[in-house]
Enzyme design. Sequence first.
Site, PDB file in Angstrom:
ATOM      1  N   ALA A  87      80.517  82.503  64.438  1.00 20.25           N
ATOM      2  CA  ALA A  87      79.561  82.633  63.329  1.00 20.25           C
ATOM      3  C   ALA A  87      80.304  82.376  62.029  1.00 20.25           C
ATOM      4  O   ALA A  87      81.528  82.510  61.963  1.00 20.25           O
ATOM      5  CB  ALA A  87      78.933  84.022  63.312  1.00 20.25           C
ATOM      6  N   GLY A  99      76.122  77.413  61.608  1.00 21.56           N
ATOM      7  CA  GLY A  99      75.841  76.008  61.309  1.00 21.56           C
ATOM      8  C   GLY A  99      76.883  75.355  60.433  1.00 21.56           C
ATOM      9  O   GLY A  99      76.734  74.199  60.041  1.00 21.56           O
ATOM     10  N   GLU A 107      72.528  75.292  69.009  1.00 23.06           N
ATOM     11  CA  GLU A 107      73.016  76.673  69.189  1.00 23.06           C
ATOM     12  C   GLU A 107      71.845  77.638  69.293  1.00 23.06           C
ATOM     13  O   GLU A 107      71.815  78.523  70.154  1.00 23.06           O
ATOM     14  CB  GLU A 107      73.917  77.069  68.011  1.00 23.06           C
ATOM     15  CG  GLU A 107      75.241  76.309  67.995  1.00 23.06           C
ATOM     16  CD  GLU A 107      76.097  76.584  66.777  1.00 23.06           C
ATOM     17  OE1 GLU A 107      77.309  76.345  66.856  1.00 23.06           O
ATOM     18  OE2 GLU A 107      75.574  77.020  65.741  1.00 23.06           O
TER      19      GLU A 107
HETATM   20  C1  5RP Z   1      78.839  75.700  64.290  1.00 20.25           C
HETATM   21  C2  5RP Z   1      78.822  77.168  64.068  1.00 20.25           C
HETATM   22  C3  5RP Z   1      80.106  77.899  64.229  1.00 20.25           C
HETATM   23  O1  5RP Z   1      79.928  78.914  65.159  1.00 20.25           O
HETATM   24  C4  5RP Z   1      80.507  78.495  62.922  1.00 20.25           C
HETATM   25  O2  5RP Z   1      80.542  77.468  61.942  1.00 20.25           O
HETATM   26  C5  5RP Z   1      81.876  79.170  63.014  1.00 20.25           C
HETATM   27  O3  5RP Z   1      82.856  78.198  63.221  1.00 20.25           O
HETATM   28  P1  5RP Z   1      84.381  78.555  63.415  1.00 20.25           P
HETATM   29  O4  5RP Z   1      84.493  79.310  64.700  1.00 20.25           O
HETATM   30  O5  5RP Z   1      85.064  77.210  63.451  1.00 20.25           O
HETATM   31  O6  5RP Z   1      84.824  79.381  62.225  1.00 20.25           O
HETATM   32  O7  5RP Z   1      77.819  77.771  63.773  1.00 20.25           O
HETATM   33  O8  5RP Z   1      77.606  75.114  64.001  1.00 20.25           O
END
Ligand code: 5RP
Length: 231
Positions: A87, A99, A107
């Site tokens: 997230a 996102g 997702e």
């Molecule tokens: C992708 C997402 C990811 O879960 C969110 O951006 C977190 O990314 P990360 O684990 O690289 O910090 O929603 O659409």
Amino acid sequence: MTQDELKQLVGQAAADYVNANVPEGAVIGVGTGSTANCFIDALAATKHRYRGAVSSSVATTARLQQHGIKVFDLNEIESLPVYVDGADEIDHRGAMIKGGGGALTREKIVASVADVFVCIADASKRVDVLGQFPLPIEVVPMARTAIGRRVAAIGGVPVLRVAKDGTPFITDNGKEILDVKGLAISDPCGLEAVINAWPGVVTVGLFAQRGADLCLLGTETGVQTITYAKH
Ligand code: 5RP
């Protein structure tokens, strides 16, 4: 610990959770992003326990397949016992902004089918009020400006996401993303419903109506398990 080390810690914790709670032969829902990648890498060690996975993005499909994990189309699957994903922000109710990686629509679809949503995050993602991280909205391109006006009317500042070459970022679904700055989201479920109803919105990156059931939060003192009331 660095943020990357915390991501690895929660990726392994999520694999341990799945191995302990999900029956052999199940299909696992898998999210997108650097934290989800840590989960995929950790799950690879026990991949023979599972029939395979349903993926939330082209990038995740590639990583699963590199590990020899079979990827199923969601249409082939009747149920998913668990969905594991990262997230951008998560609040005390398990509501999230997602996102940042652009995979919000798939997702949300995969998460909607899963019995349990496990959010994996390093401690920097935990917030009191959602909105410091720009809220992604995936939009049909012809509706971009009209949706931008609606965003401004609720106090947000819409910014069209661009790729490294300066052209609009295009999602796996062939759509664009507006990143909305300047919102302090006190009612995530309400705002999710409002934005979902705007013509041309494909998906808003608020995951509140179907939030996380559980968060494995990576902290300096280890992995904290937080459970949330049913949504
Ligand atoms: C992708 C997402 C990811 O879960 C969110 O951006 C977190 O990314 P990360 O684990 O690289 O910090 O929603 O659409």
